[in-house]
Design a protein around this motif. Structure first.
Motif, mmCIF file in Angstrom:
data_model
loop_
_atom_site.group_PDB
_atom_site.id
_atom_site.type_symbol
_atom_site.label_atom_id
_atom_site.label_comp_id
_atom_site.label_asym_id
_atom_site.label_seq_id
_atom_site.Cartn_x
_atom_site.Cartn_y
_atom_site.Cartn_z
ATOM 1 N N LEU A 113 31.166 3.862 78.464
ATOM 2 C CA LEU A 113 31.041 5.316 78.442
ATOM 3 C C LEU A 113 31.847 5.878 79.597
ATOM 4 C CD1 LEU A 113 27.183 5.815 77.913
ATOM 5 C CD2 LEU A 113 28.992 5.716 76.181
ATOM 6 N N VAL A 114 32.658 6.899 79.326
ATOM 7 C CA VAL A 114 33.431 7.573 80.366
ATOM 8 C C VAL A 114 32.851 8.974 80.535
ATOM 9 C CG1 VAL A 114 35.702 8.414 81.069
ATOM 10 C CG2 VAL A 114 35.501 6.244 79.816
ATOM 11 N N PHE A 115 32.442 9.279 81.746
ATOM 12 C CA PHE A 115 31.875 10.582 82.079
ATOM 13 C C PHE A 115 32.934 11.390 82.833
ATOM 14 C CE2 PHE A 115 28.267 7.799 81.622
ATOM 15 C CZ PHE A 115 27.250 8.589 81.107
ATOM 16 N N ASN A 116 33.407 12.483 82.234
ATOM 17 C CA ASN A 116 34.351 13.390 82.886
ATOM 18 C C ASN A 116 33.627 14.685 83.241
ATOM 19 O OD1 ASN A 116 36.743 11.772 82.560
ATOM 20 N ND2 ASN A 116 36.706 12.291 80.397
ATOM 21 N N TYR A 117 33.779 15.124 84.488
ATOM 22 C CA TYR A 117 33.096 16.333 84.943
ATOM 23 C C TYR A 117 33.701 16.771 86.269
ATOM 24 C CZ TYR A 117 30.805 12.793 87.764
ATOM 25 O OH TYR A 117 30.579 11.749 88.621
ATOM 26 N N ASP A 118 33.369 17.980 86.675
ATOM 27 C CA ASP A 118 33.786 18.507 87.967
ATOM 28 C C ASP A 118 32.782 18.002 89.016
ATOM 29 O OD1 ASP A 118 34.264 19.970 90.282
ATOM 30 O OD2 ASP A 118 34.448 21.888 89.228
ATOM 31 N N PRO A 119 33.192 17.114 89.933
ATOM 32 C CA PRO A 119 32.243 16.544 90.894
ATOM 33 C C PRO A 119 31.711 17.545 91.919
ATOM 34 C CG PRO A 119 34.462 15.793 91.381
ATOM 35 C CD PRO A 119 34.528 16.561 90.087
ATOM 36 N N SER A 120 32.306 18.716 91.997
ATOM 37 C CA SER A 120 31.750 19.725 92.902
ATOM 38 C C SER A 120 30.575 20.464 92.257
ATOM 39 C CB SER A 120 32.831 20.726 93.329
ATOM 40 O OG SER A 120 33.235 21.533 92.240
ATOM 41 N N VAL A 121 30.365 20.224 90.948
ATOM 42 C CA VAL A 121 29.315 20.919 90.215
ATOM 43 C C VAL A 121 28.278 19.958 89.636
ATOM 44 C CG1 VAL A 121 28.874 22.489 88.269
ATOM 45 C CG2 VAL A 121 30.967 22.724 89.607
ATOM 46 N N HIS A 122 28.704 18.745 89.248
ATOM 47 C CA HIS A 122 27.825 17.793 88.571
ATOM 48 C C HIS A 122 27.969 16.393 89.170
ATOM 49 C CE1 HIS A 122 27.064 20.773 85.486
ATOM 50 N NE2 HIS A 122 28.339 20.809 85.142
ATOM 51 N N ASN A 141 29.695 9.907 91.295
ATOM 52 C CA ASN A 141 30.155 11.269 91.592
ATOM 53 C C ASN A 141 31.670 11.395 91.729
ATOM 54 O OD1 ASN A 141 30.503 10.031 94.055
ATOM 55 N ND2 ASN A 141 28.812 11.085 95.042
ATOM 56 N N SER A 142 32.417 10.574 91.023
ATOM 57 C CA SER A 142 33.877 10.638 91.131
ATOM 58 C C SER A 142 34.487 11.714 90.247
ATOM 59 C CB SER A 142 34.500 9.284 90.758
ATOM 60 O OG SER A 142 34.466 9.079 89.356
ATOM 61 N N GLY A 143 33.746 12.138 89.212
ATOM 62 C CA GLY A 143 34.289 13.088 88.238
ATOM 63 C C GLY A 143 34.922 12.394 87.048
#
Length: 117
Positions: free
Chosen positions: A53-62, A83-85
């Motif tokens: 599973l690859v989790f992509n997100y903005d680490p400053s928010v999530h 928390n790498s994003g």
């Protein structure tokens, strides 16, 4: 090593490589993002042990927190925090639980359970 021993080693290596070739990589979220409302994303998908599973997100928010079922149910962000994003997680043959540990994001629907066979 005997010819018979070589055949056994080659067979084992081939089986291992075939198992790796069967794994799939999934980007979490229908739009490729780990975000609110992602809980239904696994529905209709068949996951196997070894899939990624690859989790992509903005680490400053999530973030992504791998939690126990108890912490998933309660929204408690106690577990392994990523928390790498752009985090990758390899599934094992069980149910894995993921939440966003930022503020009350889990209670807002940013959580997901994935069962792999």
């Amino acid at each position: 090593m005997s010819a018979h021993g070589n055949i056994i080693v080659i067979t084992i290596i081939t089986m291992l490589l075939c198992g790796l070739a069967d794994s799939e990589t999934y980007t979490v979220g229908d739009n490729g993002r780990w975000e609110f409302g992602v809980g239904d994303w696994p529905n209709g998908k068949s996951f196997n042990s070894g899939d990624v599973l690859v989790f992509n997100y903005d680490p400053s928010v999530h973030n992504v927190v791998i939690v126990s079922q108890e912490n998933y149910d309660s929204g408690t962000a106690s577990g392994t925090t990523l928390n790498s994003g752009h985090d990758s997680v390899t599934l094992s043959s069980e149910t894995s639980y993921y939440i966003c540990g930022v503020n009350a994001h889990c209670q807002g629907g940013m959580k997901m359970a994935v069962t792999a066979s």
